[in-house]
Each structure stands twice: as structure tokens, then as C-alpha cells.
Write a protein that holds these residues in place. Sequence first.
Motif, PDB file in Angstrom:
ATOM      1  N   CYS A   1       0.895  -1.108  -0.015  1.00  0.00           N
ATOM      2  CA  CYS A   1       0.130  -0.041   0.048  1.00  0.00           C
ATOM      3  C   CYS A   1       0.907   1.320  -0.151  1.00  0.00           C
ATOM      4  O   CYS A   1       2.113   1.141  -0.134  1.00  0.00           O
ATOM      5  N   SER A   2       0.183   2.422   0.108  1.00  0.00           N
ATOM      6  CA  SER A   2       0.759   3.710  -0.086  1.00  0.00           C
ATOM      7  C   SER A   2       1.837   4.098   0.943  1.00  0.00           C
ATOM      8  O   SER A   2       2.483   5.087   0.778  1.00  0.00           O
TER       9      SER A   2
ATOM     10  N   ALA B   1      -0.741   1.125   5.781  1.00  0.00           N
ATOM     11  CA  ALA B   1      -1.126  -0.223   6.167  1.00  0.00           C
ATOM     12  C   ALA B   1      -1.736  -0.698   7.531  1.00  0.00           C
ATOM     13  O   ALA B   1      -2.531  -1.352   7.646  1.00  0.00           O
ATOM     14  N   LEU B   2      -1.550   0.529   8.627  1.00  0.00           N
ATOM     15  CA  LEU B   2      -1.913   0.323   9.845  1.00  0.00           C
ATOM     16  C   LEU B   2      -3.650   0.377   9.739  1.00  0.00           C
ATOM     17  O   LEU B   2      -4.337  -0.002  10.281  1.00  0.00           O
TER      18      LEU B   2
ATOM     19  N   ASP C   1      -1.797 -10.335  15.155  1.00  0.00           N
ATOM     20  CA  ASP C   1      -2.736 -10.581  13.882  1.00  0.00           C
ATOM     21  C   ASP C   1      -2.380 -10.201  12.698  1.00  0.00           C
ATOM     22  O   ASP C   1      -2.471 -10.730  11.585  1.00  0.00           O
ATOM     23  N   PHE C   2      -1.760  -9.046  12.738  1.00  0.00           N
ATOM     24  CA  PHE C   2      -1.206  -8.196  11.529  1.00  0.00           C
ATOM     25  C   PHE C   2       0.370  -7.621  11.912  1.00  0.00           C
ATOM     26  O   PHE C   2       0.658  -7.423  12.872  1.00  0.00           O
ATOM     27  N   GLY C   3       1.052  -7.709  10.768  1.00  0.00           N
ATOM     28  CA  GLY C   3       2.455  -7.105  10.850  1.00  0.00           C
ATOM     29  C   GLY C   3       2.241  -5.857   9.707  1.00  0.00           C
ATOM     30  O   GLY C   3       1.911  -5.924   8.525  1.00  0.00           O
ATOM     31  N   CYS C   4       2.843  -4.721  10.160  1.00  0.00           N
ATOM     32  CA  CYS C   4       2.385  -3.426   9.378  1.00  0.00           C
ATOM     33  C   CYS C   4       3.992  -2.774   9.079  1.00  0.00           C
ATOM     34  O   CYS C   4       4.630  -2.596  10.165  1.00  0.00           O
ATOM     35  N   TYR C   5       4.298  -2.562   7.775  1.00  0.00           N
ATOM     36  CA  TYR C   5       5.662  -2.092   7.694  1.00  0.00           C
ATOM     37  C   TYR C   5       5.392  -0.747   6.674  1.00  0.00           C
ATOM     38  O   TYR C   5       4.541  -0.385   6.142  1.00  0.00           O
ATOM     39  N   SER C   6       6.403   0.100   6.912  1.00  0.00           N
ATOM     40  CA  SER C   6       6.507   1.263   6.047  1.00  0.00           C
ATOM     41  C   SER C   6       7.833   1.362   5.147  1.00  0.00           C
ATOM     42  O   SER C   6       9.189   1.056   5.633  1.00  0.00           O
TER      43      SER C   6
ATOM     44  N   TYR D   1      -5.685   3.417  -1.066  1.00  0.00           N
ATOM     45  CA  TYR D   1      -4.380   3.254  -0.135  1.00  0.00           C
ATOM     46  C   TYR D   1      -3.400   2.387  -1.235  1.00  0.00           C
ATOM     47  O   TYR D   1      -2.574   1.733  -0.674  1.00  0.00           O
ATOM     48  N   ARG D   2      -3.865   2.457  -2.551  1.00  0.00           N
ATOM     49  CA  ARG D   2      -3.077   1.508  -3.490  1.00  0.00           C
ATOM     50  C   ARG D   2      -1.759   1.818  -3.618  1.00  0.00           C
ATOM     51  O   ARG D   2      -1.180   3.083  -3.813  1.00  0.00           O
TER      52      ARG D   2
END
Length: 415
Positions: A73-74, A79-80, A192-197, A247-248
Motif C-alpha cells: 500500500c501507499s 498499512a495500519l 494478527d497483523f504486521g505493518c511495515y513502512s 491506499y493502493r
Amino acid sequence: MTAPIATSTLAVNGGTPAVTTRIPRRHRWGANELGALEQMVKQETLLYWQAPQTEALLAEFREIYPLAHCMPCSSGSAALHIAVAALKLEPGSEVIVPAITDMGSVIGILYQQLVPVFADVQADSVNLDPVDVRARITAKTRAIMPVHLAGCPCDMAELMAIAQEHDLHVIEDCAQAWGARWQGELVGLQGDFGCYSFNDYKHLSCGDGGMVGTNNDRLGDGLSKWGDKHYDRVSGGRNPLTLSPNYRITEPQSAVAWAQLKRHDDWIEPRVKLGRKLRQGLADIPGIMMQPEKPGNSHSYWFIMLRLIPSCWRASRAEIVAALKAEGVAGDAGYLPSPVYGYPAFRNHDFFAGRWPLREAGLTTMDYGEVCCPEAEAVLADCMTLVWHEAVPEAYVDETIVAFHKVFAAFGADK
Ligand SMILES: Cc1ncc(COP(=O)(O)O)c(C=O)c1O
């Protein structure tokens, strides 16, 4: 090695600076990125869906971070937000977040009409304190968001135990923690989720970009819809069942992010090696507390967060930092201006044109003016951050260690 210089005149008083090695400019992008971009310009479309660059990015990401369902995503904030939205929580539900984090952790929570509940941080790790998390759980708590600050893994054993006990979801904010490991496993794989930048400041970057992933089939099914206007790309249907932002990611971002991930370990390993060297070199200075690197864990040193323990110094933080800078140390006093709950938007509950409809509708009684996380406030009052990245020379680290000893010899409190 440190003794003679450590007692010499401080540079701030006209002495010779301890640090003469300069940190060079980083070379972050090169042939791999160019190659991917060159392929990309031959494509007919730059839309992410099933496109070559994004497919390659996904494959590379999954190779390192084995998450079955992913949405590139963007941004990290996106992501969060996607992760929070995919939980489909009732408006007014509460999500526990650390008081020290980036706005990106809480933006999606607020947009989903949920309530960020700030919990205090541990004195040493500056990450969510499981004891305070327990104290902040209410009947409305639905999720916890551990943020692995500066690359220091959170106490995931305790946080996951709390989540299990109270049936809470866990969204790991790994924006600052590429390559960090909790008990040998990369962060982002426990919750449950991992979010990265992939933003410009992070270990790896494509300017701006993000990734959210989960191994939970129920939450992961249709994950992309939450960041793609709720369009169903699989069936081709444009008949959204609910509201989702766009948020593509785009193909140029994916091309660069893929090339960056190809060198994932190259970005992390030098920081870790030198971070450990610095840790060892500063270990005998009682006035300095670094985030810990517990056995089995690996800190990925996005930046260096140091606490200057006030009782161990007879100078103010401003004086200590000014002396260190004069010695040639690249760093600054402080991190955030206040814990997140202290920002004007929170103090004034100004989330939607000066208003917070959720509270006006009686779905929360949260008053951010009354929130207090004493340890977070103490950290921000006594911490300093050091510039750190893969191109920091080893000689710079050696000299920085000398500089700290020199400044502590001048300003350290007598025992
Ligand atoms: C801890 C944390 N979470 C979330 C974000 C948001 O990431 P992005 O800037 O890619 O939206 C950041 C970015 O600085 C961050 O440091």
C-alpha cells in the motif's frame, strides 16, 4: 583507550573534538532499482493489481516475512489503517497504543471511529509496558498495537498473553523495525497483523510505501479491499459492501521497494553490528540507558534512543547534548515534543473540523486532557537520539564512545 582523552578539555570549552570521522552520505538506490524501473516503463499499466513489479515485491516480501495474505500500500499509516479497518470493530471500540509513537499508528484508528487508548512505556525499552496495558483494558478494548520503537522488539510474550487472556487482536507496528527479531523471529509475525513502512526515513525506502500482512485466513480474506475503495479486484466487482480509502501502491513504488527488499540484510546488518559496538562501549557509563537487546532478540537500530538519567549527571540535558555535539556527535536532545496524547489535536479533540463526533454521539467518554503516562513523559524529557544508518563508519562509533566518556567525565555526578 578512552582514559587520556576522557579527561581532556571538552570541545565546547575549546578542547579538541573527540569525533573527527564524518558520517558519509548514504547511497540507497542503484542498479537494482534502475533495472526494475527500466522494466517497469515498458509496461502498459502502472496499476498495482497483479502487475509485475508489485507481484515481485510481494514474492520478495513473503520470502523474508512469511505472511500469507498481504496488501502492499501507499504508506505505513495506510498499512495500519487497513489492518484496523479489517478488524471491523464497532465504533467506540478501544485500541491500546503506546504514548510514544508516530501519528501513523493512530490515524487509522480515529478514521475508523475507534478510540486510541494511550498506555505507558517501559523505562528501558520505551515500548508498551504490559503492566500498564493491563491497567487500561476496559469492556470496550478490542485490540493492542505494539510499536517496535526504533527497532527494539516489544515484549511480545507478555503482550500476546494479555491479548489471549482478554480476546484482543494484536496489530504490530513494525514501521521502525525492519529486520528486528523477537526470540529469533522477525517482528510482525506474532500478532494478527504486521505493518511495515517504506517511507523515506526507514531502513528500506521507496519514498513512500507500506505493507500489511497476516497469516489469519479470516482477516486476510479480501484484505486488499480495505485499501482499494472496497472494490473486489478478484471478481472485478465494483459494488462496495462498505467504505474503504484508496491506499493502493503503484508500480514505480513497488519496483523500488522490491529492489530494496532484495538487499534487506545489507540495510540491517551494519546498523546492528555498530549498534552493538556502541552499546558495549557505553555500558560502563551509569548515566546512559540504551534500549535493551534481550537474549534471543535482535534490535535493528533504526536510530539510537538514549536516556540520560538525570540523577547521574550534574548538568542539564541541553548542556550534555551541546557538549556532545561540540565533540562531533551527530544527535539531538529529545524525540517527540510530547507523548501523542499531548498533541493539540488530542488535547482539543480536534479530529474532524474541531469536533469528535464519536464523543458527541456518546460512544466514548475519553478525555485526552486527563491522560497521563509518567514514564513516557520522563523519557521525552531526558532522552536523546543519535543519527544511525548503514553507512555510519566504525571509526565514528569508536570516537563517539570516547566523546560520551569525555562528556561524562566532565558532567557525571560524583558518586
Ligand atoms: C512507528 C511508526 N508507525 C507508523 C508510521 C507511519 O509510516 P508512514 O510514514 O509510512 O505512513 C511511522 C513513520 O514514521 C512510524 O515511525
